[in-house]
Write an enzyme that holds these catalytic residues in place. Structure first.
Site, PDB file in Angstrom:
ATOM      1  N   ARG A 190     118.710  21.071  68.638  1.00  0.00           N
ATOM      2  CA  ARG A 190     118.497  19.837  68.356  1.00  0.00           C
ATOM      3  C   ARG A 190     117.359  19.257  68.644  1.00  0.00           C
ATOM      4  NH1 ARG A 190     123.743  16.617  70.888  1.00  0.00           N
ATOM      5  NH2 ARG A 190     122.405  14.795  69.989  1.00  0.00           N
ATOM      6  N   CYS A 250     117.969  11.588  75.515  1.00  0.00           N
ATOM      7  CA  CYS A 250     118.948  12.533  75.226  1.00  0.00           C
ATOM      8  C   CYS A 250     119.424  12.052  73.813  1.00  0.00           C
ATOM      9  CB  CYS A 250     119.879  12.776  75.906  1.00  0.00           C
ATOM     10  SG  CYS A 250     121.289  11.471  76.180  1.00  0.00           S
TER      11      CYS A 250
END
Ligand SMILES: *[C@@H]1O[C@H](CO)[C@@H](O)[C@H](O)[C@H]1NC(C)=O
Ligand SMILES: *[C@@H]1O[C@H](CO)[C@@H](O)[C@H](O)[C@H]1NC(C)=O
Length: 297
Positions: A190, A250
């Site tokens: 990611r 995040c």
């Protein structure tokens, strides 16, 4: 980051410690247990329903999507001090309560550090994460309950430490000035842009000058939190200097709290959290600030 004076509350408590506390009937106004589980919609797990079926005896459920700033377009942003105070008072937590938080994820620890951080950012330092979470609690044969009695309301006064919360503007400024190290705790794929984001309207990638330490690196193969020795090595190998300023980010400000917890366990406080995280950054930033190996344009 500043080195903390001795903090009497352990950031992480063992399952045996909590099992003994339950056995000795210490759960009450001075000790409360919270299940802070939360799952991405695509996992099809509904944390509240799982709580209703089984939880640690005496625990209450803390809903990250309920106790948040519902006026924000971004996921589970920090609530106001007064909303947080009302929510936790209602769960029988006063400012003299030791709060132990856990989650039921297969990781062993996933959202619990976010809840730990939330208490701390609101000035409540007597909070600990249950090491290994519900997964290890069950595996070790500790008791599980399905019945629930709502605790009696207490008085709780939150006081937000705003300097621990970083905004999109702070991050943009830091990309220019490079004053603060930023760790992103999403998975490598990611982060690099080669693996999809869980939210469909967001593409993977990261912002410039960011160091990737996936949150799972902070856990051992059982899902327990790594020893301080291992944490020191982890930060060193990633090139993070804990003597210097550090922020964590995040997907939506949840797993980034693993970075903050790890630094805290090594004696460093003051790690900032970019609460909006990649979910906000991707939607607001100009394309030249989106770093992605997967980008095809
Ligand atoms: C809790 O908050 C009240 C009101 O601010 C304060 O008087 C009291 O000393 C606090 N207690 C603890 C244990 O922090
Ligand atoms: C708030 O955070 C700053 C930066 O880490 C720290 O210096 C300050 O002591 C904190 N304030 C409180 C009340 O904990």
């Amino acid at each position: 980051l500043s080195n903390m004076a001795a903090d009497p509350t352990p950031a992480v408590v063992s399952a045996q410690w909590l099992a003994d506390a339950i056995q000795n009937k210490l759960v009450g106004p001075k000790l409360r247990i919270l299940d802070g589980s939360w799952y991405l919609p695509k996992t099809k797990r509904v944390a509240k329903e799982e709580f209703n079926q089984k939880h640690i005896p005496g625990a209450s459920f803390f809903d990250i999507d309920e106790c948040c700033d519902k006026s924000s377009p971004y996921d589970h942003m920090l609530p106001t001090s007064s909303d947080f105070s009302l929510y936790v008072s209602d769960l029988g937590i006063g400012n003299d309560t030791h709060v132990v938080v856990y989650d039921t994820s297969d990781f062993g620890s996933y959202t619990a550090p976010r809840l730990w951080w939330t208490f701390r950012v609101f000035g409540h330092n007597t909070v600990s994460v249950l090491d290994g979470g519900f997964k290890n609690w069950v595996a070790d044969g500790h008791p599980v309950a399905s019945d629930y009695t709502k605790p009696e309301k207490r008085d709780f006064q939150a006081g937000l430490n705003q300097s621990w919360v970083k905004s999109y503007e702070d991050v943009l400024e830091n990309i220019k000035t490079k004053q603060v190290q930023v760790v992103d705790s999403r998975s490598g794929g990611r982060f690099r842009g080669t693996e999809p984001e869980p939210r469909e309207d967001i593409l993977p990638g990261h912002f410039p000058e960011t160091i990737n330490i996936p949150f799972t690196s902070f856990l051992d193969s059982y899902g327990k939190h790594h020893s301080p020795e291992n944490l020191i090595r982890l930060f060193q190998e990633a090139g993070v200097d804990l003597e210097k300023p550090l922020w964590a980010s995040c997907g939506s400000g949840v797993t980034a709290c693993h970075v903050i917890l790890a630094a805290h366990r090594l004696g460093y406080s003051g790690v900032g959290l970019y609460d909006g995280s990649w979910g906000e950054f991707f939607k607001r930033a100009p394309p030249e600030l989106i770093v992605s190996e997967g980008k095809k344009d």
